[in-house]
Design an enzyme around this catalytic site. Structure first.
Site, PDB file in Angstrom:
ATOM      1  N   CYS A 331       0.829  -1.208   0.000  1.00 36.57           N
ATOM      2  CA  CYS A 331       0.000   0.000   0.000  1.00 36.57           C
ATOM      3  C   CYS A 331       0.865   1.260   0.000  1.00 36.57           C
ATOM      4  O   CYS A 331       0.437   2.307  -0.497  1.00 36.57           O
ATOM      5  CB  CYS A 331      -0.959  -0.004   1.173  1.00 36.57           C
ATOM      6  SG  CYS A 331      -0.169  -0.241   2.776  1.00 36.57           S
ATOM      7  N   HIS A 747      -1.203   0.813   7.506  1.00 40.01           N
ATOM      8  CA  HIS A 747      -1.783   0.887   6.160  1.00 40.01           C
ATOM      9  C   HIS A 747      -1.684   2.316   5.622  1.00 40.01           C
ATOM     10  O   HIS A 747      -1.921   3.279   6.335  1.00 40.01           O
ATOM     11  CB  HIS A 747      -3.248   0.447   6.211  1.00 40.01           C
ATOM     12  CG  HIS A 747      -3.878   0.301   4.862  1.00 40.01           C
ATOM     13  ND1 HIS A 747      -3.386  -0.546   3.907  1.00 40.01           N
ATOM     14  CD2 HIS A 747      -4.964   0.905   4.314  1.00 40.01           C
ATOM     15  CE1 HIS A 747      -4.149  -0.465   2.820  1.00 40.01           C
ATOM     16  NE2 HIS A 747      -5.106   0.408   3.052  1.00 40.01           N
TER      17      HIS A 747
END
Length: 794
Positions: A331, A747
């Site tokens: 990510c 994330h």
């Protein structure tokens, strides 16, 4: 003819057969209706000459490339389509699902029916020699079975969706189980409250305290409170996580999850002294790692606003691009790529396209390892044909090409997005734009949009003389106040530019005194990247903070960030005098490489100039051959690697660095030369210096000189634009956010201001891996989790 063709091929054990080498087409088809299997819309052609996969659209291109660059045209292909088998899941199976760190993949035969055709191509014609399906395996020729069953390079990457490493610490390594008192304890509830879950056992004395309050988990931090009053009691175990296969060991002193070095033999001994048999325990609560994964998945999949309403999904199109699928922990790469290619950095993608074009070169037979081809492939997907990929694309070949030589970025571990941006800019410069500019001086490097010239002014507090140094920067990393308070980005920028005072031996007045050091912007970039330093060192462990920041332009599109007050004024001949240059030490002009490392690397086949360059860059310490070798492997494609090596001139900055601070940083495994540079640039602040090294792992080359005076030395090239009425005002265009306890876990997502149908002004669009949604009016996450702010010049 088919038998003769198959006899002449030698099938490799591994074939990259899940994606076209020129686009992101795959052979996979969703489960069709009855009778639809024979008309599968998606298929790939495995070339039986070079065993690369091409889609139907690009098969002719591959034939043209091989006609141009090979002895013979590649005309034989195995056309393969994978059709998903209908899947049925009972309600009980759905209800019993739980978070798993390791994803066990079913075989392709369990998931898909395979349709294949052996074809021979000639000009515009295609002759089908054989065809069949996996359901009729007995009639499939052995060579075709070998190809179909050859290990896929891509599927190997899907074995684990999350890769989280837990290490020992000095406290777990040195823990003595014999020092623990031997007495059974009551583990039913917290000793300071009535909580019966989220309980932590102190391994030093047996105290039971509840954990911290978390989302969905009640806690009053009594376990942490016990540590605060007994600071030598730093190791604790989560009782609900205990089983023979799992345990949560936490070190309060290191503020991190840790482990014992002996596969929990030590833990079993300690627990036995408290009357706990770990072999008989069954975990009743989620582990810390599972909680972290759950947090990631909640961020990743619960796309809702503050009121719980589903965010509006946006379909890929020419304005929005398409999503990027997560390759496990990629990510950080996805967020940076979306900002670059999707107007988070205005004009970047346009300048890139002008340089690389849209057509693949005919002299590259294996495009997976060619950076230009990978840039074309990615650009075409995100900018030209995004509507072809409603489910998103996997940037696997791009990641491998850009980061394959980097120990961390080539791995499946989570990485720092700011570090990756700096690394990607460097790789694109070195591997493509430097070479492209040499062959065509009209090529514009889009990375120049970030660059600007920073002035560093040093003034002796005793004699008042000054020195001006200029360097090229690509971002401003702004330190935050190290507490949990809400802060203002404009105020922190002001503190960054306010300057510092440092100890100094003046080359002019010869006094050991102090000097004021202050930075200013001589030129201004098209896109200003501002990164608040949300990572601080706690006991030499990087810990991420989530301070709320007031951000100019976050809520109001028209609001701008004005940095005109930080404009450099340069040397004033009327009021200032230049510091004299410190005399160059006699040995500075003669770099003597370590003889042992030189001999070792010469035997490996490296050139003398390359070895000198590597040793110089890595500190030239005795026995540094392995470090230099790793540096060489990471710089094999540098254009100047084997050219005549001349050491950089000795710095005329006589300010020294603290030897102890330098030693501490080197002990962390960092390059001594880069640490030395970092300490100078950050006025000896070790925390900021370590953060700077993380962002500049290879250091930066600074061009120095004085602005004015008879002996002035200008930079080789000055990036950015001179200040004017508009050149110092910036509008917030994109934000990369990070949610998690560490930059190396958690994330990343990207928010980009885009024109969305039905709205008069640009809206925040959230790029969360393959999902693209309208972010809505609640942008609080951008204040607390903003990691990189991209400001575009008005």
């Amino acid at each position: 003819m088919a038998e003769q063709l198959l006899q002449g091929i030698d099938v490799p054990p591994t074939i990259a057969k899940d994606e076209c080498i020129y686009c992101y087409e795959t052979p996979f088809n969703n489960a069709p209706g009855e009778g639809a299997a024979a008309t599968a819309a998606h298929a790939l052609n495995v070339c039986l000459h070079c065993f690369q996969a091409v889609c139907g659209t690009h098969r002719e291109l591959h034939m043209g490339v091989t006609q141009h660059s090979c002895d013979a045209v590649h005309t034989a292909y195995l056309n393969v389509a994978k059709v998903e088998k209908p899947r049925r899941e009972t309600p009980e199976e759905t209800a019993s699902k739980k978070i798993k760190l390791q994803v066990t993949e079913k075989s392709e035969d369990e998931l898909y029916d395979t349709l294949w055709k052996l074809v021979q191509c000639s000009d515009d014609t295609e002759q089908v020699l054989l065809e069949g399906t996996s359901t009729d395996a007995s009639a499939t020729p052995p060579k075709i079975t070998q190809i179909l069953r050859a290990k896929s390079k891509e599927l190997a990457d899907q074995a684990s969706s999350w890769e989280l490493e837990i290490h020992t610490c000095e406290h777990s390594r040195n823990f003595d189980p014999e020092s623990v008192p031997e007495a059974p304890i009551d583990t039913s509830k917290c000793r300071d409250c009535e909580l019966t879950e989220n309980l932590w056992l102190c391994l030093h004395c047996g105290n039971i305290g509840c954990g911290r309050d978390q989302v969905g988990i009640e806690g009053h931090s009594h376990g942490l409170g016990h540590y605060n009053t007994h600071t030598d009691h730093c190791l604790a175990i989560k009782l609900g996580s205990l089983s023979k296969n799992s345990s949560d060991l936490y070190c309060y002193k290191c503020d991190d999850e840790v482990k014992f070095s002996d596969d929990n033999v030590t833990l079993a001994k300690v627990l036995a002294r408290f009357g706990i048999d770990v072999a008989s325990k069954t975990a009743t609560e989620k582990t810390l790692t599972e909680l972290q994964v759950e947090q990631n998945m909640n961020w990743d999949f619960k796309m809702t606003d503050a009121q719980g309403n589903e965010l509006v999904k946006l379909n890929p199109n020419d304005e929005l691009g398409c999503g990027l699928l997560n390759l496990g922990n990629s990510c950080y790469l996805n967020s940076v790529v979306q900002c670059l290619f999707n107007d988070g950095v205005p004009q970047w993608a346009e300048l890139l396209a002008e340089s690389i074009g849209f057509e693949f070169p005919l002299d590259v037979v294996y495009p997976d390892g060619n950076l230009k081809c990978q840039l074309i492939k990615l650009n075409n997907a995100l900018r030209v044909d995004p509507d072809h990929y409603p489910q998103g694309i996997k940037p696997r070949s791009f990641k491998k090409c850009v980061a394959g030589s980097h120990e961390e970025f080539c791995s499946g571990r989570q990485q720092d997005a700011m570090e990756f941006l700096a690394y990607m800019i460097s790789q694109l410069d070195t591997k493509y734009f430097d070479k492209a500019t040499q062959s065509d001086n009209t090529v514009s490097n889009p990375n120049d949009l970030f660059r600007f010239s920073m002035e560093d002014r040093l003034q002796c507090q005793n004699c008042g003389k000054v020195k001006y140094t200029y360097g090229t920067e690509e971002a401003i990393q702004v330190p935050l106040v190290e507490d949990d308070s809400a802060q203002d980005l404009v105020e922190r920028l002001g503190a960054y530019f306010s300057g510092e005072t440092l100890e100094f031996t003046c080359p002019s007045c010869k006094e050991h005194t102090t000097a004021s050091k202050r930075m200013r912007m001589k030129t201004f970039p098209n896109t200003l990247v501002v990164s608040p330093v949300r990572v601080k060192l706690v006991n030499w462990t990087p810990v991420k903070t989530s301070n709320e920041l007031a951000i100019p332009g976050l809520d109001n599109w028209e609001e701008t960030l004005d940095v005109s007050e930080y404009t450099a004024q340069g040397f004033d001949e009327a009021t200032e005098q230049l510091l004299e240059d410190a005399p160059e030490p006699e040995s500075a002009s003669a770099f003597v490489p370590d003889a042992g490392a030189m001999s070792q690397l010469l035997e490996m086949g490296f050139t003398e100039n390359a070895i000198k360059r590597a040793l110089y860059a890595t500190g030239n310490n005795p026995g540094s051959g392995e470090v230099a070798m790793n540096w060489l492997f990471g710089h094999m494609e540098d254009a100047d690697l084997n050219t005549d090596f001349e050491p950089a001139p000795a710095s005329t900055d006589s300010s020294s660095v603290d030897a102890e601070a330098l030693g501490n940083m080197v002990a962390m495994g960092l390059s001594e030369s880069v640490c030395h540079q970092a300490l100078k640039l950050n006025q000896g602040d070790v925390n900021r210096s370590v953060e700077w090294v993380f962002a500049h792992p290879d250091g930066v080359e600074k061009n120095t000189g004085t602005d004015g005076g008879s002996n002035s030395q200008a930079q080789d090239r000055e990036y950015g634009q001179a200040p004017d009425a508009s050149g110092t005002r910036y509008r917030l265009q994109a934000v990369v956010c990070h949610k998690g306890n560490s930059a190396h876990s958690g994330h990343y997502v990207a928010f980009i201001r885009k024109h969305v149908s039905g709205h008069d002004t640009p809206q925040w669009v959230l790029y969360n891996d393959e999902k693209i949604v309208l972010a809505g009016s609640d942008v609080s996450e951008l204040r607390t989790h903003g990691y990189m702010y991209f400001y575009a010049r008005v």
